[in-house]
Write a protein that holds these residues in place. Structure first.
Motif, PDB file in Angstrom:
ATOM      1  N   PHE A 119      14.953   9.326 -25.921  1.00  0.00           N
ATOM      2  CA  PHE A 119      16.171   9.956 -25.420  1.00  0.00           C
ATOM      3  C   PHE A 119      16.912   8.941 -24.545  1.00  0.00           C
ATOM      4  N   LYS A 120      18.241   8.986 -24.566  1.00  0.00           N
ATOM      5  CA  LYS A 120      19.060   8.011 -23.841  1.00  0.00           C
ATOM      6  C   LYS A 120      18.825   8.026 -22.335  1.00  0.00           C
ATOM      7  N   ASP A 121      18.463   9.168 -21.782  1.00  0.00           N
ATOM      8  CA  ASP A 121      18.291   9.254 -20.332  1.00  0.00           C
ATOM      9  C   ASP A 121      16.898   8.833 -19.867  1.00  0.00           C
ATOM     10  N   PHE A 122      15.962   8.594 -20.783  1.00  0.00           N
ATOM     11  CA  PHE A 122      14.598   8.204 -20.418  1.00  0.00           C
ATOM     12  C   PHE A 122      14.412   6.698 -20.529  1.00  0.00           C
ATOM     13  N   SER A 123      13.682   6.147 -19.570  1.00  0.00           N
ATOM     14  CA  SER A 123      13.325   4.730 -19.588  1.00  0.00           C
ATOM     15  C   SER A 123      11.936   4.567 -18.980  1.00  0.00           C
ATOM     16  N   PHE A 124      11.332   3.430 -19.291  1.00  0.00           N
ATOM     17  CA  PHE A 124      10.039   3.079 -18.714  1.00  0.00           C
ATOM     18  C   PHE A 124      10.273   2.291 -17.433  1.00  0.00           C
ATOM     19  N   TYR A 125       9.426   2.549 -16.462  1.00  0.00           N
ATOM     20  CA  TYR A 125       9.510   1.889 -15.167  1.00  0.00           C
ATOM     21  C   TYR A 125       8.130   1.355 -14.796  1.00  0.00           C
ATOM     22  N   ARG A 126       8.138   0.273 -14.056  1.00  0.00           N
ATOM     23  CA  ARG A 126       6.894  -0.376 -13.618  1.00  0.00           C
ATOM     24  C   ARG A 126       6.926  -0.506 -12.099  1.00  0.00           C
ATOM     25  N   MET A 127       5.799  -0.216 -11.476  1.00  0.00           N
ATOM     26  CA  MET A 127       5.689  -0.351 -10.021  1.00  0.00           C
ATOM     27  C   MET A 127       5.089  -1.702  -9.674  1.00  0.00           C
ATOM     28  N   GLU A 128       5.782  -2.439  -8.825  1.00  0.00           N
ATOM     29  CA  GLU A 128       5.222  -3.663  -8.250  1.00  0.00           C
ATOM     30  C   GLU A 128       4.582  -3.253  -6.928  1.00  0.00           C
ATOM     31  N   ILE A 129       3.278  -3.319  -6.887  1.00  0.00           N
ATOM     32  CA  ILE A 129       2.522  -2.847  -5.721  1.00  0.00           C
ATOM     33  C   ILE A 129       2.557  -3.896  -4.620  1.00  0.00           C
ATOM     34  N   THR A 130       2.853  -3.439  -3.399  1.00  0.00           N
ATOM     35  CA  THR A 130       2.831  -4.336  -2.241  1.00  0.00           C
ATOM     36  C   THR A 130       1.708  -3.993  -1.265  1.00  0.00           C
ATOM     37  N   ARG A 131       1.306  -2.721  -1.239  1.00  0.00           N
ATOM     38  CA  ARG A 131       0.235  -2.273  -0.343  1.00  0.00           C
ATOM     39  C   ARG A 131      -0.560  -1.170  -1.019  1.00  0.00           C
ATOM     40  N   ILE A 132      -1.844  -1.071  -0.632  1.00  0.00           N
ATOM     41  CA  ILE A 132      -2.737  -0.058  -1.203  1.00  0.00           C
ATOM     42  C   ILE A 132      -3.581   0.535  -0.084  1.00  0.00           C
ATOM     43  N   HIS A 133      -3.680   1.847  -0.084  1.00  0.00           N
ATOM     44  CA  HIS A 133      -4.529   2.553   0.885  1.00  0.00           C
ATOM     45  C   HIS A 133      -5.460   3.465   0.094  1.00  0.00           C
ATOM     46  N   LEU A 134      -6.755   3.250   0.231  1.00  0.00           N
ATOM     47  CA  LEU A 134      -7.766   4.016  -0.492  1.00  0.00           C
ATOM     48  C   LEU A 134      -8.493   4.948   0.466  1.00  0.00           C
ATOM     49  N   VAL A 135      -8.584   6.218   0.089  1.00  0.00           N
ATOM     50  CA  VAL A 135      -9.414   7.195   0.791  1.00  0.00           C
ATOM     51  C   VAL A 135     -10.427   7.675  -0.242  1.00  0.00           C
ATOM     52  N   ALA A 136     -11.684   7.255  -0.059  1.00  0.00           N
ATOM     53  CA  ALA A 136     -12.715   7.560  -1.050  1.00  0.00           C
ATOM     54  C   ALA A 136     -13.815   8.437  -0.474  1.00  0.00           C
ATOM     55  N   GLY A 137     -13.500   9.201   0.555  1.00  0.00           N
ATOM     56  CA  GLY A 137     -14.477  10.073   1.191  1.00  0.00           C
ATOM     57  C   GLY A 137     -14.689   9.700   2.643  1.00  0.00           C
ATOM     58  N   PHE A 138     -15.514  10.481   3.316  1.00  0.00           N
ATOM     59  CA  PHE A 138     -15.773  10.284   4.740  1.00  0.00           C
ATOM     60  C   PHE A 138     -16.280   8.866   5.009  1.00  0.00           C
ATOM     61  N   GLY A 139     -15.613   8.151   5.896  1.00  0.00           N
ATOM     62  CA  GLY A 139     -16.006   6.799   6.249  1.00  0.00           C
ATOM     63  C   GLY A 139     -15.678   5.753   5.201  1.00  0.00           C
ATOM     64  N   ARG A 140     -14.942   6.149   4.188  1.00  0.00           N
ATOM     65  CA  ARG A 140     -14.580   5.237   3.100  1.00  0.00           C
ATOM     66  C   ARG A 140     -13.059   5.148   2.986  1.00  0.00           C
ATOM     67  N   ILE A 141     -12.452   4.652   4.036  1.00  0.00           N
ATOM     68  CA  ILE A 141     -10.998   4.503   4.074  1.00  0.00           C
ATOM     69  C   ILE A 141     -10.710   3.020   4.247  1.00  0.00           C
ATOM     70  N   VAL A 142     -10.000   2.458   3.272  1.00  0.00           N
ATOM     71  CA  VAL A 142      -9.821   1.011   3.231  1.00  0.00           C
ATOM     72  C   VAL A 142      -8.393   0.669   2.821  1.00  0.00           C
ATOM     73  N   ASP A 143      -7.806  -0.324   3.499  1.00  0.00           N
ATOM     74  CA  ASP A 143      -6.535  -0.899   3.060  1.00  0.00           C
ATOM     75  C   ASP A 143      -6.859  -2.107   2.195  1.00  0.00           C
ATOM     76  N   LEU A 144      -6.196  -2.180   1.054  1.00  0.00           N
ATOM     77  CA  LEU A 144      -6.433  -3.264   0.106  1.00  0.00           C
ATOM     78  C   LEU A 144      -5.119  -3.990  -0.195  1.00  0.00           C
ATOM     79  N   LYS A 145      -5.245  -5.153  -0.769  1.00  0.00           N
ATOM     80  CA  LYS A 145      -4.086  -5.939  -1.189  1.00  0.00           C
ATOM     81  C   LYS A 145      -3.957  -5.822  -2.707  1.00  0.00           C
ATOM     82  N   PRO A 146      -2.759  -6.042  -3.225  1.00  0.00           N
ATOM     83  CA  PRO A 146      -2.590  -5.954  -4.683  1.00  0.00           C
ATOM     84  C   PRO A 146      -3.588  -6.808  -5.457  1.00  0.00           C
ATOM     85  N   GLN A 147      -3.886  -8.010  -4.982  1.00  0.00           N
ATOM     86  CA  GLN A 147      -4.803  -8.890  -5.698  1.00  0.00           C
ATOM     87  C   GLN A 147      -6.232  -8.347  -5.717  1.00  0.00           C
ATOM     88  N   ASP A 148      -6.533  -7.366  -4.857  1.00  0.00           N
ATOM     89  CA  ASP A 148      -7.857  -6.740  -4.866  1.00  0.00           C
ATOM     90  C   ASP A 148      -8.026  -5.774  -6.040  1.00  0.00           C
TER      91      ASP A 148
END
Length: 152
Positions: A119-148
């Motif tokens: 459809f003419k109004d739809f397009s694909f988009y890509r996210m360039e990640i600059t920062r990452i924040h992971l919450v993987a449970g209690f005591g498992r909170i980590v900031d990561l970099k894109p290269q990680d």
């Protein structure tokens, strides 16, 4: 509580990113800068960058066209309390892509999208990640970099 030496935050983040089918996309409203959040389907490029198929009729797309900064949250989607599951917050910029590989990867993940991908109004988009924040449970909170998380 003893530390869990088996927990690998980089692997946990990669798994969430690669396995997620949908996420909450937060964009900024033009003029006011108010946050706007919507549900979107997600796939990943070869390197792990998030891919979206979105319409210019949607508020979030119009927001991105005015200001490409965004945040995308993908969660584990498991039974029980959602706050006990893992989730990853990705921050960066989202821009349109005409890359055929992005189209193929997205449609292989979401084949039902084939019916409106041209459809003419739809397009694909890509996210360039600059920062990452992971919450993987209690005591498992980590900031990561894109290269990680991304494969270059």
């Amino acid at each position: 509580m003893t530390p869990d030496s088996a927990f690998d935050p980089k692997q946990a983040a990669k798994a969430l990113l690669r396995e997620g089918l949908s996420g909450a996309l937060a964009t900024l409203m033009p003029g006011s800068g108010d946050p706007y959040c919507s549900l979107v389907n997600v796939a990943t490029a070869d390197d792990g960058s998030p891919l979206l198929l979105i319409s210019t009729l949607a508020i979030h797309t119009r927001n991105l066209l005015a200001d490409p900064r965004a945040s995308l949250m993908i969660d584990e989607r498991k039974e029980g309390d959602p706050l006990e599951g893992a989730r990853i917050m990705l921050m960066g910029t989202v821009t349109r892509t005409d890359d055929l590989a992005a189209r193929q990867r997205y449609l292989s993940r979401h084949p039902e999208a084939e019916q409106f991908a041209n459809f003419k109004d739809f397009s694909f988009y890509r996210m360039e990640i600059t920062r990452i924040h992971l919450v993987a449970g209690f005591g498992r909170i980590v900031d990561l970099k894109p290269q990680d998380v991304l494969t270059y």
